[in-house]
Design an enzyme around this catalytic site. Structure first.
Site, PDB file in Angstrom:
ATOM      1  N   GLN A 186       6.768  -4.521   4.383  1.00  0.00           N
ATOM      2  CA  GLN A 186       6.798  -5.971   4.241  1.00  0.00           C
ATOM      3  C   GLN A 186       6.355  -6.427   2.853  1.00  0.00           C
ATOM      4  OE1 GLN A 186       6.017  -7.416   8.732  1.00  0.00           O
ATOM      5  NE2 GLN A 186       4.146  -6.881   7.671  1.00  0.00           N
ATOM      6  N   ASN A 238       7.396 -10.518   5.328  1.00  0.00           N
ATOM      7  CA  ASN A 238       5.995 -10.273   5.656  1.00  0.00           C
ATOM      8  C   ASN A 238       5.585 -11.115   6.854  1.00  0.00           C
ATOM      9  OD1 ASN A 238       3.288  -9.638   5.702  1.00  0.00           O
ATOM     10  ND2 ASN A 238       2.756 -10.984   4.013  1.00  0.00           N
ATOM     11  N   HIS A 253     -10.575   5.202   8.813  1.00  0.00           N
ATOM     12  CA  HIS A 253     -10.183   3.875   8.322  1.00  0.00           C
ATOM     13  C   HIS A 253     -11.367   3.299   7.551  1.00  0.00           C
ATOM     14  CE1 HIS A 253      -9.320  -0.458   8.462  1.00  0.00           C
ATOM     15  NE2 HIS A 253      -8.070  -0.153   8.737  1.00  0.00           N
ATOM     16  N   ARG A 287       0.866  -1.182   0.000  1.00  0.00           N
ATOM     17  CA  ARG A 287       0.000   0.000   0.000  1.00  0.00           C
ATOM     18  C   ARG A 287       0.900   1.230   0.000  1.00  0.00           C
ATOM     19  NH1 ARG A 287      -4.219  -2.228   4.543  1.00  0.00           N
ATOM     20  NH2 ARG A 287      -5.731  -3.189   3.154  1.00  0.00           N
ATOM     21  N   ASP A 306      -4.149  -7.062  18.700  1.00  0.00           N
ATOM     22  CA  ASP A 306      -4.409  -5.880  19.521  1.00  0.00           C
ATOM     23  C   ASP A 306      -5.183  -6.233  20.786  1.00  0.00           C
ATOM     24  OD1 ASP A 306      -6.787  -6.451  18.163  1.00  0.00           O
ATOM     25  OD2 ASP A 306      -6.761  -4.609  16.979  1.00  0.00           O
ATOM     26  N   ASP A 312      -3.153   2.588   5.832  1.00  0.00           N
ATOM     27  CA  ASP A 312      -4.231   2.934   4.899  1.00  0.00           C
ATOM     28  C   ASP A 312      -5.280   3.843   5.533  1.00  0.00           C
ATOM     29  OD1 ASP A 312      -5.115   0.979   6.639  1.00  0.00           O
ATOM     30  OD2 ASP A 312      -6.310  -0.089   5.134  1.00  0.00           O
TER      31      ASP A 312
END
Length: 639
Positions: free
Chosen positions: A218, A247, A415, A189, A391, A278
């Site tokens: 990555q 990655n 997002h 990205r 998370d 992003d």
């Protein structure tokens, strides 16, 4: 577009250097807690999220506002509010000042709300014929424990004009300022990541507490290949550290920031701010989150909120938690706004959608999340989950060590809307597998309850003719039962394997609605769903019997994604279902052989979970210190 630019930014491939980058700073004056802004970082963002024009006319710019005669502008907005309740609860700050440079004539007042949103005026000052005059209003943080905020209102009367700029909310600085590093994890990205680096570079002079920016790239389409990278690297100078690595998913990308800071810090009082590649970034969140962390009474994880990118006025959720034993993340806490129009009103109370009540979060998504280094020292690094649930697992582990998570209102990024992402994707494997691991580590891990949850999911998937998703669930449970060894490579092989498995199931592939294999476009008509059944268990039994006996009501039909429920899809031989992202369709076709095979396989693996789960749970608990160690991540990074 890709270019052939040189990169002056430091690039790390073999391992971290040995220099010290992070030391505590001596403050120069008061600490800026947030800026008063009057326009967003992009034209798609409504200025009303920053300041609301109640009457009259005003020119709202990013860093200033100019009021015409007979005008009132209120800062009682998402980005305009100072989250007083959170500052009173979690910090040792007793008062806050809003400072501004003022030209003209008018009234400036500091407004406040309580837990019910009832407004009051805390301080006010009338200015007359001011010329670049500095003004300050102060409010005590003493009436906001359960809820409420502060904001700045501006008003002119007939014949008056007023210009306000350089608005700053400031608090008394601590003895030392924590150094902070932003970490951006990215994979293919490049354009999105570059835009966020440019946004940080454009505001870097205001981001005084920001010491470093790590980009963990990555992918194969590298950020450094873009034409604008050379310039942004020059603008950020020695703050930017560009790292190319294998990655290892979001967990590996974000953890690299923790890893680098730990290897370069002279103090444990450092912060690492995770940020998605992003997002549409509001750079002020760096100021808001780092200031809050700097004045927190004790080290805490500080999370930013998510706004929906496709609907920029919407707040995703005020604060969330996970029901661990039933594998349900993203649960709004009590009183939380959820998918709320921040410029609208609550349908029941008719009050504006503002988060007045203070909320306690269970965890915070890593679209923006600040982690103090003390947390890492006490709890270790994130698990090598690849992505999904990393998370939540980390926040619940930190909480067990005495470090709660606070989701800070007004610290927001945009997002992509979650409801516009399809559930039936390869990453669902990681969602399921990692949720079971998290439940094993941080919940009672009631295996009877967990088994019922998984069987219920499997039945819904099979009735919905989602055979690839059913296989994905089965693989996730199987791999959990393999124990912690499945995490040894950081998820690389698991990603490849689940993609290979799903290739055998046609309904996992997306098609254009006008180019569906084997079906003429003109033959696909919408067949709408009936409402949710009142007696779901009865309907479920009927649908299961119909499937076993091969009975259906419809041969072929199109189904909108919001109506693609199991009780409806189970009536079709073939259902052409809109993809959640609205970019195409999936073709679900009844396959009796696959259904029975997957049902038997699923029943066997869930029965294994019931029998073996407790022993496997102990394996994960014993492996935690090694899996979350610096040495393990160093091995994964091949350093």
């Amino acid at each position: 577009m890709p270019g052939k630019t040189a990169t002056p930014a430091p690039t790390t491939e073999a391992g971290p250097a040995v220099e010290t980058r992070f030391t505590e700073h001596t403050p120069q004056g008061r600490l800026t807690a947030q800026r008063g802004l009057y326009a967003g970082p992009a034209p798609i963002v409504s200025k009303d999220l920053y300041a609301e024009l109640e009457w009259g006319a005003a020119v709202r710019e990013r860093a200033s506002i100019a009021l015409e005669p007979a005008t009132k502008v209120s800062g009682n907005t998402y980005f305009g509010r100072f989250p007083a309740s959170y500052w009173q609860r979690w910090t040792n700050v007793s008062e806050v000042s809003v400072e501004a440079v003022v030209t003209g004539t008018g009234l400036l007042s500091m407004g406040a709300s309580d837990v019910e949103g009832e407004p009051r005026v805390v301080a006010a000052e009338q200015v007359k014929d001011a010329k670049q005059a500095k003004l300050s209003l102060t409010g005590k943080l003493d009436k906001f424990y359960d809820g409420g905020a502060l904001w700045l209102d501006l008003e002119t009367e007939g014949g008056q004009t007023l210009r306000v700029e350089q608005v700053r909310w400031t608090v008394e600085a601590p003895e030392k300022i924590r150094p902070t590093a932003v970490t951006i994890c990215t994979m293919n990205r490049a354009d999105d990541c570059l835009k966020n680096l440019q946004a940080l570079a454009a505001d870097v002079s205001s981001l005084e507490t920001l010491d470093a920016i790590y980009v963990a790239d990555q992918g194969t389409d590298l950020v450094e290949s873009r034409d604008g990278f050379e310039q942004v690297a020059k603008d950020l100078a020695d703050k930017l550290h560009y790292i190319k690595q294998p990655n290892l998913g979001g967990a590996g990308g974000f953890t690299r920031g923790l890893f680098e800071v730990a290897g370069h810090t002279a103090t444990e009082h450092a912060n690492v701010l995770f940020m998605d590649d992003d997002v549409l970034l509001e750079p002020d969140l760096v100021i808001r989150m780092t200031a809050f962390s700097n004045r927190a009474a004790d080290p805490i994880i500080v999370g930013g909120q998510m706004l929906n990118l496709f609907h920029p006025n919407q707040l995703h959720v005020g604060a969330e938690y996970a029901r661990l034993n039933t594998l349900e993340p993203g649960q709004p806490v009590e009183h939380s706004l959820t998918t709320a129009d921040l410029l609208g009103v609550d349908e029941e109370t008719l009050k504006p959608n503002r988060q007045e009540r203070r909320l306690d979060a269970g965890y915070n998504g890593w679209w923006s999340c600040l982690i103090p280094y003390e947390v890492v020292k006490a709890t270790g690094y994130p698990l090598p989950f690849f992505f999904q649930w990393d998370d939540a697992e980390y926040s619940y582990r930190a909480r067990a060590h005495g470090f709660p998570t606070v989701t800070l209102p007004g610290a927001g990024v945009w997002h992509a809307d979650f409801h516009m992402k399809d559930w039936d994707e390869w990453h669902r494997y990681f969602n399921l597998r990692n949720s079971i691991i998290t439940a094993a580590l941080h919940s009672p891990f009631n295996l009877n309850l967990l088994s019922r949850v998984l069987i219920a999911q499997l039945v819904r998937y099979l009735l919905g003719m989602q055979y690839g998703l059913s296989a994905t669930l089965i693989k996730a449970v199987e791999d959990f039962l393999k124990g912690p060894e499945i995490l040894r490579d950081g998820g690389v092989e698991a990603m490849k394997e689940i993609r290979r498995i799903r290739e055998d199931y046609p309904e996992t592939k997306r098609h254009k609605a006008t180019d569906v294999p084997g079906i003429a476009s003109s033959d696909i008509g919408i067949i709408n769903s009936s409402p949710r059944p009142a007696l779901q268990r009865v309907v479920l039994i009927r649908r299961v019997l119909d499937r076993i006996l091969g009975r259906s009501r419809f041969g072929l039909g199109a189904v909108p994604i919001d109506e693609a429920n199991w009780w409806h899809i189970a009536l079709f031989d073939t259902a052409v279902v809109t993809d959640a992202n609205q970019e195409g369709v999936r073709v679900r076709s009844y396959d009796r052989v696959k259904m029975f095979a997957l049902a038997k396989q699923g029943a066997r693996v869930v029965q294994r979970l019931r029998k073996e789960g407790a022993a496997v749970q102990e394996q994960y608990k014993r492996a935690m210190p090694e899996l979350t160690s610096r040495e393990n991540w160093k091995r994964l990074y091949k350093l």
